[in-house]
Design an enzyme around this catalytic site. Sequence first.
Site, short mmCIF file in Angstrom:
data_model
loop_
_atom_site.label_atom_id
_atom_site.label_comp_id
_atom_site.label_asym_id
_atom_site.label_seq_id
_atom_site.Cartn_x
_atom_site.Cartn_y
_atom_site.Cartn_z
N LYS A 22 23.40 36.37 40.13
CA LYS A 22 23.16 37.40 41.14
C LYS A 22 23.57 38.78 40.60
CE LYS A 22 26.39 38.07 44.52
NZ LYS A 22 26.89 39.45 44.62
N ASN A 23 24.76 38.83 40.02
CA ASN A 23 25.30 40.15 39.67
C ASN A 23 24.71 40.75 38.40
OD1 ASN A 23 26.76 40.12 41.97
ND2 ASN A 23 28.74 39.68 41.03
N CYS A 117 33.89 47.56 52.53
CA CYS A 117 33.51 46.23 53.01
C CYS A 117 34.78 45.41 53.17
CB CYS A 117 32.49 45.57 52.09
SG CYS A 117 33.17 45.02 50.55
N ARG A 122 36.15 50.34 48.26
CA ARG A 122 35.05 50.37 47.30
C ARG A 122 34.32 51.72 47.21
NH1 ARG A 122 31.85 44.78 47.53
NH2 ARG A 122 31.48 45.29 45.35
N ASP A 307 36.25 37.59 41.12
CA ASP A 307 35.29 36.76 41.86
C ASP A 307 35.63 35.27 41.82
OD1 ASP A 307 33.96 39.05 42.49
OD2 ASP A 307 32.31 38.76 41.08
N ARG A 399 24.71 34.75 50.37
CA ARG A 399 24.45 35.92 49.52
C ARG A 399 24.64 35.58 48.05
NH1 ARG A 399 27.09 41.22 51.97
NH2 ARG A 399 25.97 41.97 50.16
C1 EPZ Z 1 30.94 44.23 40.96
O1 EPZ Z 1 31.19 45.08 42.07
C2 EPZ Z 1 30.44 42.91 41.52
N1 EPZ Z 1 29.24 43.14 42.30
C3 EPZ Z 1 31.54 42.29 42.37
O2 EPZ Z 1 31.08 41.01 42.77
C4 EPZ Z 1 32.80 42.10 41.52
O3 EPZ Z 1 33.84 41.62 42.34
C5 EPZ Z 1 33.22 43.44 40.92
O4 EPZ Z 1 32.10 44.02 40.17
C6 EPZ Z 1 34.40 43.35 39.97
O5 EPZ Z 1 34.11 42.46 38.93
C7 EPZ Z 1 28.07 43.24 41.69
O6 EPZ Z 1 27.96 43.16 40.49
C8 EPZ Z 1 26.88 43.43 42.54
P1 EPZ Z 1 33.64 47.71 40.49
P2 EPZ Z 1 31.39 46.64 41.84
O7 EPZ Z 1 32.93 49.00 40.55
O8 EPZ Z 1 30.57 47.08 40.72
C9 EPZ Z 1 37.00 50.68 42.13
C10 EPZ Z 1 30.79 39.20 44.28
O9 EPZ Z 1 31.53 38.45 44.99
N2 EPZ Z 1 35.98 51.74 42.04
O10 EPZ Z 1 33.85 47.09 39.14
O11 EPZ Z 1 31.23 47.29 43.16
C11 EPZ Z 1 36.66 49.62 43.19
O12 EPZ Z 1 37.04 50.02 44.48
C12 EPZ Z 1 31.18 40.62 44.11
O13 EPZ Z 1 29.75 38.82 43.76
C13 EPZ Z 1 36.34 53.04 42.29
O14 EPZ Z 1 37.51 53.37 42.59
O15 EPZ Z 1 32.93 46.66 41.45
C14 EPZ Z 1 37.44 48.43 42.67
O16 EPZ Z 1 38.78 48.54 43.05
C15 EPZ Z 1 31.89 41.31 45.16
N3 EPZ Z 1 35.38 54.02 42.20
C16 EPZ Z 1 37.34 48.59 41.14
O17 EPZ Z 1 37.00 49.96 40.91
C17 EPZ Z 1 34.09 53.73 41.86
O18 EPZ Z 1 33.26 54.67 41.80
C18 EPZ Z 1 36.28 47.71 40.47
O19 EPZ Z 1 35.04 47.85 41.20
C19 EPZ Z 1 33.73 52.41 41.60
C20 EPZ Z 1 34.70 51.44 41.69
#
Ligand code: EPZ
Length: 420
Positions: A22-23, A117, A122, A307, A399
């Site tokens: 998915k991701n 969420c 996020r 995850d 999902r």
């Molecule tokens: C991806 O989310 C995945 N989703 C998530 O999968 C996964 O948990 C996550 O990466 C971490 O591995 C998809 O790929 C669609 P991040 P993403 O940006 O990209 C902070 C699942 O269950 N951050 O790496 O949204 C954020 O708040 C899911 O399949 C900022 O501060 O995650 C978090 O604390 C849910 N500012 C950390 O970074 C930003 O602009 C990592 O988030 C972006 C992120």
Amino acid sequence: MDKLIIQGGARIRGEIRISGSKNSGLPILAATLLASEPMNICNLPHLNDITTMLALLRCMGVGITINEKMCVEVDPTTLTDYEAPYELVKTMRASILVLGPTLAKFGKADVSFPGGCAIGSRPVDIHLRGLEAMGAEIEVDGGYIRARAPNGLKGARFAMDKVSVGATENLLMAAALADGVTILENAAREPEVVDLAECLVAMGAKISGIGSGTIRIEGVKELHGCTYTVMPDRIEIGTYLVAAAATGGSIKLRGTRADILTSVIQKLEEAGAEVEVCENTISLDMKGKRPKAVSLRTAPYPAFPTDMQAQFTAMNAIAEGTGAVTESIFENRLIQVHELNRMGANITLEGNTALITGVEKLKGAPVMASDLRASASLVIAAMVAEGETVVDRIYHIDRGYECIEEKLQQLGVDIRRVPG
Ligand code: EPZ
């Protein structure tokens, strides 16, 4: 709302095929916007999030057809609209992934601002700062991110202050068509980022440092179409392996890759599992034993994935001994703990650490899914519980897990879906 009804006590035994990721499917679908020709994307999982991304592309005017091999043919040349509307973004945060490619290709993009969420606030500040570093003008207006780059994006050096999978993906896609060289520092190294980068390379992008913390992208004028097969879903693989370990069972997964799961397999071995890796299969045998509790801390790849945290928390709940599980990526991702305690688990929370002392048996109960991976942990707990568990709000699980009840039935679990 549909529910899953699970009778506990079965020991998982059998063989299933793993679905596409998915991701990585989501960013790869977004990347098709960059192409000047149709693209064929294969091995996409049949999941609600993928359907939402296809609906988003369709509402932007992109042609979508499913061919006879079940690959999705995406024709971005018919795009007419540069907007990702609130109605779709509110159901799936990953819609933000169309921002970078739409802006890079068409010089403008309006994407509804994704909210927080269940698992955390996020923010998307890193995505926006990176695009600004490449010359985009961005304002937030009426709940929308309005990004403009009338003369195209320019290559830039950008260091992310936090490792972000989504920001790395958005900037990678934007940089592929920017004028000049972009260097992304402190980039995410997740296998899904690598899969996206490899798809971009197959489309003609010039990228080096793939899979490292520093990615170099030399912008090109145009990207062509290609056929790309999405990699296997490492979190689905990990979830079924944990389910087998928790139930003392044995499982063989086909269509897998073990190199993207090293930290997870290591923890399963620590829990007492025998894991055998072949070219496209992973087998796990627990030989009927109760798992030993393991301690872990989530962190960006190659460390232990956030995850997979909830599933290990569920396994620890019935393991021998005490394990400490620390969540370091999202601020509210130990939400499954309260539902697991309702099933008789012994878990206490200390900040972002769950201290789990395994009990001999959990007890079936009505429980509520709150996010995708938390739901998976409840299903695992239900399998090792005595009696019946009813998991409500399973739209979360739909999902991210293709045909979960069919796959678990195939593995000998007494599970059925009832429409709510
Ligand atoms: C991806 O989310 C995945 N989703 C998530 O999968 C996964 O948990 C996550 O990466 C971490 O591995 C998809 O790929 C669609 P991040 P993403 O940006 O990209 C902070 C699942 O269950 N951050 O790496 O949204 C954020 O708040 C899911 O399949 C900022 O501060 O995650 C978090 O604390 C849910 N500012 C950390 O970074 C930003 O602009 C990592 O988030 C972006 C992120």
